[in-house]
Design a protein around this motif. Sequence first.
Motif, short mmCIF file in Angstrom:
data_model
loop_
_atom_site.label_atom_id
_atom_site.label_comp_id
_atom_site.label_asym_id
_atom_site.label_seq_id
_atom_site.Cartn_x
_atom_site.Cartn_y
_atom_site.Cartn_z
N UNK A 77 -5.89 8.62 7.93
CA UNK A 77 -5.24 7.74 8.89
C UNK A 77 -4.46 6.66 8.15
N UNK A 78 -3.49 6.05 8.83
CA UNK A 78 -2.77 4.92 8.27
C UNK A 78 -1.72 5.25 7.24
N UNK A 79 -1.31 6.52 7.15
CA UNK A 79 -0.30 6.90 6.17
C UNK A 79 0.59 8.00 6.74
N UNK A 80 1.83 8.04 6.27
CA UNK A 80 2.72 9.14 6.57
C UNK A 80 3.14 9.87 5.32
N UNK A 81 2.45 9.61 4.20
CA UNK A 81 2.82 10.17 2.90
C UNK A 81 1.56 10.38 2.08
N UNK A 119 -2.85 7.70 -0.46
CA UNK A 119 -1.84 7.22 0.49
C UNK A 119 -0.68 6.65 -0.34
N UNK A 120 0.30 7.51 -0.65
CA UNK A 120 1.33 7.12 -1.61
C UNK A 120 2.21 5.99 -1.09
N UNK A 121 2.49 5.99 0.21
CA UNK A 121 3.33 4.92 0.75
C UNK A 121 2.63 3.57 0.60
N UNK A 123 0.33 2.87 -1.67
CA UNK A 123 0.26 2.55 -3.09
C UNK A 123 1.58 1.94 -3.56
N UNK A 124 2.70 2.51 -3.12
CA UNK A 124 4.00 1.97 -3.51
C UNK A 124 4.17 0.54 -3.01
N UNK A 125 3.71 0.29 -1.78
CA UNK A 125 3.80 -1.06 -1.22
C UNK A 125 2.94 -2.03 -2.03
N UNK A 126 1.74 -1.59 -2.41
CA UNK A 126 0.85 -2.44 -3.21
C UNK A 126 1.47 -2.76 -4.57
N UNK A 127 2.09 -1.77 -5.18
CA UNK A 127 2.74 -2.00 -6.48
C UNK A 127 3.86 -3.03 -6.33
N UNK A 128 4.68 -2.85 -5.29
CA UNK A 128 5.81 -3.77 -5.09
C UNK A 128 5.32 -5.21 -4.89
N UNK A 129 4.19 -5.36 -4.22
CA UNK A 129 3.68 -6.69 -3.91
C UNK A 129 2.63 -7.17 -4.91
N UNK A 130 2.41 -6.35 -5.96
CA UNK A 130 1.42 -6.67 -7.00
C UNK A 130 0.04 -6.91 -6.41
N UNK A 131 -0.33 -6.00 -5.53
CA UNK A 131 -1.64 -6.06 -4.88
C UNK A 131 -2.52 -4.92 -5.39
N UNK A 207 -1.79 15.67 -13.73
CA UNK A 207 -0.50 15.97 -14.34
C UNK A 207 0.65 15.76 -13.36
N UNK A 208 1.86 15.96 -13.84
CA UNK A 208 3.05 15.78 -13.01
C UNK A 208 3.10 16.82 -11.89
N UNK A 209 3.89 16.50 -10.86
CA UNK A 209 4.07 17.43 -9.76
C UNK A 209 3.37 17.01 -8.49
N UNK A 210 2.83 15.80 -8.42
CA UNK A 210 2.16 15.34 -7.21
C UNK A 210 3.15 15.33 -6.05
N UNK A 211 2.63 15.50 -4.85
CA UNK A 211 3.52 15.53 -3.69
C UNK A 211 2.76 15.46 -2.40
N UNK A 212 3.50 15.34 -1.31
CA UNK A 212 2.90 15.15 0.01
C UNK A 212 2.35 16.46 0.55
N UNK A 213 1.31 16.34 1.35
CA UNK A 213 0.76 17.48 2.09
C UNK A 213 1.01 17.27 3.57
N UNK A 214 0.97 18.40 4.30
CA UNK A 214 1.18 18.37 5.74
C UNK A 214 0.02 19.09 6.42
N UNK A 215 -0.25 18.76 7.68
CA UNK A 215 -1.30 19.48 8.41
C UNK A 215 -1.07 20.99 8.34
N UNK A 216 -2.15 21.71 8.07
CA UNK A 216 -2.08 23.16 7.97
C UNK A 216 -1.82 23.68 6.58
#
Length: 238
Positions: A77-81, A119-121, A123-131, A207-216
């Motif tokens: 919950x709470x993420x789109x990424x 929750x990558x979105x 995490x990115x927000x936390x990095x930007x805000x140094x949280x 390793x490299x190649x991380x990415x988003x998953x979708x239902x199913x």
Amino acid sequence: MALETALAPLFPFPQLPAIPLVDGSGLFPVRRIFCVGRNYAAHAAEMGDEVDREAPFYFTKSVFALHPGGGMLPYACGTGDYHHEVELVVALGRAGFRVPVAQAGALVCGHAVGLDMTRRDLQALAKDRRRPWDVAKDVEHSAVIGPITPAGDWAGPENRRISLSVNGVVRQAAPLSDMVWSIPELIADLSRYYHLQPGDLIYTGTPAGVGAVQPGDRLRAEVEGLEPLELVIGPLPE
């Protein structure tokens, strides 16, 4: 007024999770979950970061984030990424504090395939805000792990590969030798800051190649020589 010597809990004590051994001979009770950040240079680069080669860095997950086995993995919950990160997991079976690198391997009782779902979105927000990353990383069901193979039944990471496929398409693949910090080095370094104990898990990085998953989506996570993980991403939370 005298303090009561025996107090009843307000609600039942939570049951701590345990992971089965791959041969079905026992259970590994989980005490703590440590995760290593940026332990593959290519993954650090794809996230716009660099590896700190002076020392590893860590974050933690609650034991209640653990999701043993495959099956259906709830979409957070709470993420789109929501992202996959396949990892080799090290299970500790002995205590250690300020352990030399040469002796660190003696603390290991087994290994498993794991996923550090993120929750990558957020995490990115936390990095930007140094949280802190807590809300991005310490997510319910996000510390996925397969059965543990005893250390004596696996030759170790040398000449082994780690990989993850989504719907049959490989997204992550690399030799475990690409890890910046080896398993003994990670254990020795962690033991400078914590009294490591039986039941501690170390997720050793992705390793490299991380990415988003979708239902199913159907995921298969593998480390050569260990029991693979197969799971399906559940529907979006209502």
